[in-house]
Design a protein around this motif. Sequence first.
Motif, mmCIF file in Angstrom:
data_model
loop_
_atom_site.group_PDB
_atom_site.id
_atom_site.type_symbol
_atom_site.label_atom_id
_atom_site.label_comp_id
_atom_site.label_asym_id
_atom_site.label_seq_id
_atom_site.Cartn_x
_atom_site.Cartn_y
_atom_site.Cartn_z
ATOM 1 N N LYS A 1 9.117 66.468 39.388
ATOM 2 C CA LYS A 1 10.249 65.757 39.985
ATOM 3 C C LYS A 1 10.113 64.267 39.743
ATOM 4 C CE LYS A 1 11.349 68.841 43.902
ATOM 5 N NZ LYS A 1 10.483 69.979 43.599
ATOM 6 N N ILE A 2 11.247 63.593 39.645
ATOM 7 C CA ILE A 2 11.328 62.135 39.699
ATOM 8 C C ILE A 2 11.692 61.773 41.129
ATOM 9 C CG2 ILE A 2 12.600 60.098 38.919
ATOM 10 C CD1 ILE A 2 13.145 61.703 36.299
ATOM 11 N N LEU B 1 12.572 58.605 43.810
ATOM 12 C CA LEU B 1 13.016 57.213 43.868
ATOM 13 C C LEU B 1 12.830 56.669 45.279
ATOM 14 C CD1 LEU B 1 16.368 57.574 41.881
ATOM 15 C CD2 LEU B 1 14.094 56.994 40.981
ATOM 16 N N ILE C 1 15.464 52.669 38.980
ATOM 17 C CA ILE C 1 16.121 53.903 38.529
ATOM 18 C C ILE C 1 16.490 53.885 37.057
ATOM 19 C CG2 ILE C 1 17.096 54.158 40.859
ATOM 20 C CD1 ILE C 1 19.865 53.521 39.655
ATOM 21 N N ALA D 1 15.525 56.795 34.757
ATOM 22 C CA ALA D 1 15.542 58.132 35.367
ATOM 23 C C ALA D 1 16.420 59.113 34.595
ATOM 24 C CB ALA D 1 15.998 58.039 36.824
ATOM 25 N N ASN D 2 17.602 58.674 34.172
ATOM 26 C CA ASN D 2 18.494 59.583 33.439
ATOM 27 C C ASN D 2 17.834 60.125 32.185
ATOM 28 O OD1 ASN D 2 20.909 59.899 34.891
ATOM 29 N ND2 ASN D 2 21.747 57.966 34.140
ATOM 30 N N GLN E 1 14.966 62.474 32.994
ATOM 31 C CA GLN E 1 15.503 63.727 33.534
ATOM 32 C C GLN E 1 16.005 64.626 32.410
ATOM 33 O OE1 GLN E 1 19.392 63.753 35.587
ATOM 34 N NE2 GLN E 1 18.387 64.910 37.231
ATOM 35 N N ILE F 1 16.017 64.583 39.878
ATOM 36 C CA ILE F 1 15.830 63.247 40.440
ATOM 37 C C ILE F 1 16.085 63.362 41.937
ATOM 38 C CG2 ILE F 1 16.683 60.872 40.525
ATOM 39 C CD1 ILE F 1 17.689 61.300 37.621
ATOM 40 N N LEU G 1 23.523 56.961 38.236
ATOM 41 C CA LEU G 1 22.985 58.315 38.191
ATOM 42 C C LEU G 1 23.993 59.245 38.854
ATOM 43 C CD1 LEU G 1 19.331 57.689 39.507
ATOM 44 C CD2 LEU G 1 20.146 57.502 37.150
ATOM 45 N N VAL H 1 21.715 63.885 41.150
ATOM 46 C CA VAL H 1 20.640 63.517 42.069
ATOM 47 C C VAL H 1 20.558 64.524 43.213
ATOM 48 C CG1 VAL H 1 19.809 61.739 43.661
ATOM 49 C CG2 VAL H 1 20.884 61.070 41.502
#
Length: 209
Positions: free
Chosen positions: A51-52, A54, A62, A65-66, A69, A76, A103, A106
């Motif tokens: 998992k990411i 935040l 962030i 993150a995209n 992912q 995320i 994002l 999420v």
Amino acid sequence: MIYPVEVRGVFATNAYFYIDDETHSGFLIDPGAQAKKLLQIIDKQKFTIEKILLTHGHFDHIGAANEIQQALNIPICMQKNGRAYVENPVWNLSLACGLDITLDNVTYLDDNSEIILAANPNFKLKIIPIAGHTTDGAMYYSAKDNAAFVGDSIFNGSIGRTDFYGGDAQTLFKNIEEKILTLPEETILLSGHTPPTTVQAEKTRSWFR
């Protein structure tokens, strides 16, 4: 294992790998920039990232993150008030820096819930809401490892800014006092922009006294 990595976009930010020594699986916290650098570390170290996570929705936490992912096909996750930031480039401050970061895929976590590693259910973090720097601020805490990933709520020798969207100084100080500085004194505080500190050290600071 806590594996810090400085990533540089508009600002330098601390990203963290929190990895279970037994399985080499774990979580990536606050991938703010340089997705390729972080993916190369994952590949080189043979980490499996589940998992990411935040700590809050500002763009310097962030920004990668995209891409990560999509590369790893992992969720995320963040505190439930994060939608106001990650879906709005004004609130997450990216637009003010000439970027347009959002994002849209999420998972929003319940406050005080546990994020449990599938590869080892004994390896976990607890998400504790720490509003004040932003409305969605959160700390990820491991009692087992005496570590707390605190984002921009508290730093080595100072506390987070409260003059951005959703910030509130009174709320931040109350949350730091009641939720962070009540942790065991040996707890290591891992922030978004400074070297590590401890609960014990921050209790001696002039900002607190």
